[in-house]
Design an enzyme around this catalytic site. Structure first.
Site, PDB file in Angstrom:
ATOM      1  N   GLN A 475       0.835  -1.202   0.000  1.00 54.06           N
ATOM      2  CA  GLN A 475       0.000   0.000   0.000  1.00 54.06           C
ATOM      3  C   GLN A 475       0.869   1.250   0.000  1.00 54.06           C
ATOM      4  O   GLN A 475       0.603   2.204  -0.732  1.00 54.06           O
ATOM      5  CB  GLN A 475      -0.927   0.007   1.216  1.00 54.06           C
ATOM      6  N   ASP A 621      -2.335 -11.296   4.153  1.00 50.24           N
ATOM      7  CA  ASP A 621      -3.782 -11.305   4.428  1.00 50.24           C
ATOM      8  C   ASP A 621      -4.296 -12.707   4.760  1.00 50.24           C
ATOM      9  O   ASP A 621      -5.439 -12.864   5.202  1.00 50.24           O
ATOM     10  CB  ASP A 621      -4.552 -10.768   3.211  1.00 50.24           C
ATOM     11  N   LYS A 648      -3.681  -4.240  10.957  1.00 50.22           N
ATOM     12  CA  LYS A 648      -4.657  -4.506   9.892  1.00 50.22           C
ATOM     13  C   LYS A 648      -6.049  -4.065  10.375  1.00 50.22           C
ATOM     14  O   LYS A 648      -6.150  -3.298  11.314  1.00 50.22           O
ATOM     15  CB  LYS A 648      -4.629  -5.988   9.520  1.00 50.22           C
TER      16      LYS A 648
HETATM   17  C1  S3P Z   1      -2.937  -4.426  -0.234  1.00 49.99           C
HETATM   18  C2  S3P Z   1      -1.779  -4.536   0.473  1.00 49.99           C
HETATM   19  C3  S3P Z   1      -1.673  -5.188   1.775  1.00 49.99           C
HETATM   20  C4  S3P Z   1      -2.934  -5.994   2.100  1.00 49.99           C
HETATM   21  C5  S3P Z   1      -4.193  -5.294   1.732  1.00 49.99           C
HETATM   22  C6  S3P Z   1      -4.214  -4.957   0.263  1.00 49.99           C
HETATM   23  C7  S3P Z   1      -2.910  -3.751  -1.543  1.00 49.99           C
HETATM   24  O1  S3P Z   1      -1.520  -4.204   2.775  1.00 49.99           O
HETATM   25  O2  S3P Z   1      -2.948  -6.312   3.474  1.00 49.99           O
HETATM   26  O3  S3P Z   1      -5.318  -6.129   2.014  1.00 49.99           O
HETATM   27  O4  S3P Z   1      -3.877  -3.874  -2.305  1.00 49.99           O
HETATM   28  O5  S3P Z   1      -1.915  -3.084  -1.834  1.00 49.99           O
HETATM   29  P1  S3P Z   1      -0.026  -3.686   3.161  1.00 49.99           P
HETATM   30  O6  S3P Z   1       0.587  -3.317   1.915  1.00 49.99           O
HETATM   31  O7  S3P Z   1      -0.236  -2.497   4.050  1.00 49.99           O
HETATM   32  O8  S3P Z   1       0.599  -4.819   3.855  1.00 49.99           O
END
Ligand code: S3P
Length: 740
Positions: A475, A621, A648
């Site tokens: 993210q 996840d 989370k």
């Molecule tokens: C996601 C990245 C993950 C994941 C989330 C979706 C994404 O989070 O947990 O459900 O779509 O980039 P993080 O990148 O913060 O770990």
């Protein structure tokens, strides 16, 4: 118990007689006296049992009233003043006066003309109920059940009178709200008075058009639905339009201007404008329909409660396709909106998180058709075509929406505010705020950890930067890369461990150059994205629940089709295989730049392992359901390097440990992971803490539990996997849902 001893209803139409009948039927009034202009009305009301006695004028009844009794005025709006005159002339002191007129400013003005001030006993009110039917014969004692009544008390209003009128409406099961007078009149002008003006005008226009004599003969459902309210009482509506003149004119002007724009779009074949109006309106209307279907009328702000009740045992068999990938669905809307041209998406996840992203872009002026069975058409506006939204962008439960949007919005010329639900409001945004600030963005969040709302001040010029991520987060990586689209020069992000690379892949799919060298991804700002076609694979994170289900339940043999097996997402397969799972991958192919395959999982005894740390970001996840696999494995499973789980949708280490312990499993949380000893899952009630993945993980656990498991707070499963319960039941998981 009576809320009032004597109620006088002046005007025995639908509104007045329904209040009287509602109170009588519920035994909440001593007696009701009626005032009407015609003796026949009084006789009819008396024979229907609505009133106990009546008269042709209020003065004939005033001698029977004592302080605390109530006079309810339900006559056409412009006739209220003459009744107030009569009240002043004949009522003894201490009688409470209230009314049901649709305009409140005019009633209070009338009171000021009559008394010189608003008397403390006058409580102006407006029941938002009624129908196109009128007269005492339309009387309905349940007319107000679950309907709103708006009271507009002013400074002079006595607290006692206000309380009494509130109690009166509550006694007929209405919800009472209070509002400032002007706001009431503006809101009602838009939501009620304007639609009536349009309906009357439309029917009148068609009825007078001599070329269209047959118009009513051929008029279909659309005409009927749209014009029902043109059968309402003409005098009443004449009065309302006059009494609320200024607000109604504003509403008509706004509507006329927009209708004029739509006319122009139709004349010039401007499909995009038309689709924009129609898709936004459809979404708004569907939202309203959902609200009114859930409850009789009043959309109370209640959070929905869903509980899963799981019976123990069973096995899973068959072939299923789980819904589309959440990460790819989010990005398809974001990149499709920023592209030039129309992007078509198939397999879009219609879960609440991805829909929050979709709504946010609609709020910024992007025309988006659908979703319709997973199909979405996005009319891209280009990198610089987003428009300032009218209010804050509400992103529900979705961290991905908020963090990725922050990157995009940092580069816009307008200000934005990002908000979310209770869970999202407690998730750290500093991880995106910090790098964006270094790029020259103006962005702030609350407190030390940077909780939402996130406020972004637009109009900044962003500087490219070379950023090393302090944590393995796709993210944050995506946020910085998306901000980099608006920065001068080359923005690079280096990650400490590989994380999902959908942003990089999809940007390339939209024709944007992104280079990757080992852990570093880079792009130069200032180019363009071009529309493309996207086929969203089934979400491996959703498939994971069924992979574990088939692995732990003896006799299971389940195939999951069309699952995305991007190498940055397959930690779940790698880890389960290390634990001894029997997983066969077949039919490998590529769709729209993402590898997909069918995954067959057959039951196999699992053993506890030390989960390799390099697999953690690739299965981030999937950890909650992996913990369930660990609980069913022989021996101990140790997870380390997973502190990200603590931030989370819930603290997934603690929350999963709590539930597993409740079910009799030895689970020991550590700062960055957990130690789980395989054993026999028992029975009990566990909390999901509103976290979708925890709810689904415990649902899977029931396949090996010795007794029933009740899982609380499961509504948020809809954020990522709206048809989970149905699919789970179809393959053999013994799940029932209870909703309140
Ligand atoms: C996601 C990245 C993950 C994941 C989330 C979706 C994404 O989070 O947990 O459900 O779509 O980039 P993080 O990148 O913060 O770990």
């Amino acid at each position: 118990m009576n809320v009032v001893n004597t109620l006088v209803v002046v005007g025995l139409g639908l509104i007045g007689s329904s209040l009287a009948a509602g109170l009588k039927q519920r035994g909440r009034v001593g007696r009701v006296l009626g005032v009407a202009r015609r003796t026949e009305t009084l006789q009819e009301a008396q024979s229907m049992g609505i009133i106990d006695a009546g008269a042709l004028s209020l003065s004939e009844l005033s001698g029977e009233l004592v302080p605390g009794d109530v006079v309810f005025i339900s006559v056409p709006t412009l006739a209220v003043e003459s009744v107030l005159d009569e009240c002043k002339a004949c009522l003894p002191a201490g009688i409470i006066i209230t009314d049901g007129a649709s305009v409140k400013g005019s009633v209070l003005d009338a009171a000021r003309r009559v008394w010189g001030v608003v008397p403390p006993e006058l409580v102006a009110g407006h029941p938002i109920a009624g129908s196109e039917k009128s007269g005492v014969s339309a009387c309905n004692p349940d007319l107000y059940v679950n309907h709103r009544v708006i009271l507009t008390p002013v400074e002079e209003t006595s607290i006692g009178a206000h309380q009494k009128v509130t109690a009166l409406w509550q006694a007929v099961e209405a919800e009472v709200l209070n509002m400032p007078v002007d706001l009431h009149d503006d809101v009602l002008a838009a939501t009620s008075h304007l639609p009536h003006a349009i309906a009357y005008s439309l029917v009148d226009t068609l009825a007078h058009d001599s070329d269209n004599e047959d118009i009513f003969r051929y008029a279909a459902g659309g005409f009927r639905d749209f014009t029902r309210i043109a059968s309402s009482d003409p005098v009443m509506w004449h009065d309302i339009m006059q009494a609320n003149q200024a607000s109604v004119l504003d509403a008509i002007d706004l509507f006329s201007a927009n209708l004029g724009r739509l006319r122009k779009a139709i004349a010039t074949d401007d499909s995009e404008y038309m689709l924009g109006v129609f898709t936004r309106a459809k979404e708004a209307r569907d939202h309203f329909t959902r609200l009114i279907n859930k409850q009789a009328f009043v959309p109370k702000m209640q959070s929905k409660e869903v509980t899963y009740v799981m019976q123990p045992g069973g096995q899973v068999n068959g072939q299923i396709r789980v819904p589309g990938d959440k990460s790819i669905s989010h990005r398809s809307i974001m990149l499709g909106s920023l592209a030039e041209g129309v992007t078509e998406v198939e397999g879009f996840l219609e879960g609440e998180d991805a829909l929050a992203t979709l709504q946010a872009f609609r709020d910024m002026g992007v025309v988006i058709e659908g979703p319709n069975n997973g199909r979405v058409k996005i009319h891209g506006v280009g990198l610089h075509g987003l428009q300032k939204p009218a209010g804050p962008l509400y992103l529900g439960n979705s961290g991905t929406s908020m963090r990725l949007l922050a990157g995009i919005l940092a580069g816009q010329p307008f200000d934005t505010v990002l908000t979310g639900d209770e869970s999202l409001s407690k998730r750290p945004m500093n991880r995106v705020v910090k790098p964006l600030l270094s790029m020259g963005a103006r962005i702030e969040a609350e407190g030390e950890k940077g909780f939402p709302p996130v406020k972004i001040t637009g109009g900044q010029s962003l500087r490219a930067m070379d950023y090393t991520l302090p944590m393995a987060s796709a993210q944050v990586k995506s946020c910085v890369l998306l901000a980099g689209l608006y920065a001068d020069g080359e923005t690079s992000v280096t990650e400490p461990a590989p994380t999902r690379d959908h942003t990089e892949r999809m940007l390339r799919g939209f024709g944007y150059k992104v280079s990757s060298e080992g852990p570093k991804a880079s792009l130069k700002g200032g180019s363009s994205l071009f529309a493309t076609q996207i086929d969203v694979p089934a979400d491996i994170s959703s498939a994971a629940f069924f992979m574990v289900a088939a692995s732990i339940a003896p006799g299971s043999d389940l195939t999951l089709t069309h699952v995305g097996i991007n190498p940055t997402r397959i930690g779940i397969i790698n880890i389960l295989r290390l634990m001894g799972a029997d997983i066969t991958i077949s039919n490998e192919r590529e769709v729209g730049g993402e590898p997909v395959a069918d995954i067959r999982v057959q039951h196999a005894p699992l053993k506890g392992i030390q989960i390799p740390e390099d697999q953690v970001p690739l299965a981030i996840d999937e950890c909650p359901v992996l913990f369930v696999a660990a609980a069913c494995a022989e021996g101990t499973t140790v997870l380390t390097g997973a502190e990200e789980l603590r931030v989370k949708e819930s603290d997934r280490i603690q929350c999963m440990a709590d539930g597993l312990i409740t079910l009799g499993i030895k689970a020991e949380p550590t700062p960055d992971g957990i130690v789980i000893e395989g054993g026999q899952l028992g029975q009990g009630t566990v909390e999901s803490y509103g976290d979708h993945r925890i709810a689904m993980a415990f649902a899977v656990a029931s396949l090996r539990s010795s007794g029933p498991i009740t899982i609380l707070n499961c509504a948020n499963v809809g954020t990522s996997f709206p048809n989970f319960a149905e699919l789970a039941q179809n393959v053999g998981i013994k799940l029932t849902t209870q909703a309140q």
